[in-house]
Motif scaffolding. Sequence first.
Motif, PDB file in Angstrom:
ATOM      1  N   SER A 121       5.765   0.420  -2.072  1.00 29.09           N
ATOM      2  CA  SER A 121       6.970  -0.470  -2.211  1.00 29.09           C
ATOM      3  C   SER A 121       6.952  -1.815  -2.419  1.00 29.09           C
ATOM      4  O   SER A 121       5.976  -2.437  -2.160  1.00 29.09           O
ATOM      5  CB  SER A 121       7.920  -0.253  -0.774  1.00 29.09           C
ATOM      6  N   SER A 145       0.853  -1.273   0.214  1.00 24.91           N
ATOM      7  CA  SER A 145      -0.026   0.076  -0.077  1.00 24.91           C
ATOM      8  C   SER A 145       0.795   1.201   0.008  1.00 24.91           C
ATOM      9  O   SER A 145       0.487   2.470  -0.515  1.00 24.91           O
ATOM     10  CB  SER A 145      -0.874   0.046   1.160  1.00 24.91           C
ATOM     11  N   ASP A 146       2.094   1.082   0.453  1.00 23.37           N
ATOM     12  CA  ASP A 146       3.000   2.370   0.394  1.00 23.37           C
ATOM     13  C   ASP A 146       3.621   2.484  -0.824  1.00 23.37           C
ATOM     14  O   ASP A 146       4.424   3.369  -1.145  1.00 23.37           O
ATOM     15  CB  ASP A 146       4.003   2.207   1.701  1.00 23.37           C
ATOM     16  N   THR A 200      10.229   1.411  -5.040  1.00 21.90           N
ATOM     17  CA  THR A 200       9.053   2.015  -4.359  1.00 21.90           C
ATOM     18  C   THR A 200       8.722   3.011  -5.486  1.00 21.90           C
ATOM     19  O   THR A 200       9.327   3.805  -6.268  1.00 21.90           O
ATOM     20  CB  THR A 200       9.745   2.985  -3.301  1.00 21.90           C
TER      21      THR A 200
END
Length: 144
Positions: A15, A12-13, A127
């Motif tokens: 990465s 979700s970030d 990312t």
Amino acid sequence: MVLHLIAEIARSDGSAGPYVDTPGERVSIRDWLCDALLPLAHRDQRRQAVIAKVREQLKSDGKLPEDAAAADATIEQATRDHVRKSGRCNVSTAVSDLVRAGLLRRHYQGFRVDHHNRGAQREAVYTLTAEASAILQGRGGLPA
């Protein structure tokens, strides 16, 4: 295609990595990307040449089983290992291009976290940038 594959497995970030869990094994993200891109190479004449080279090497080393099914499995695994080695370089080059384009950030995790020496038992983490997320979601054009 590399950017899209990274986006598919990103958390979700944004990465992804350093490892990807697959059925039966946990592999580095670069190896996972190599394996994900492998079906594109099955039609390539160079792959057929690699298979022939691997078969001859196994035969000359005395490592080719007598049983045809076992021999095929051994050749397939050795070919996969060979292609993975060269594919890691190709993936690294593609990722470097995406980093330069501002679509990805890359850092390393492992034994020597954020050490200037890139080796030392470390694996890459990729990312997605905000620009890449916007492009992949169809909200933006190419970055300037």
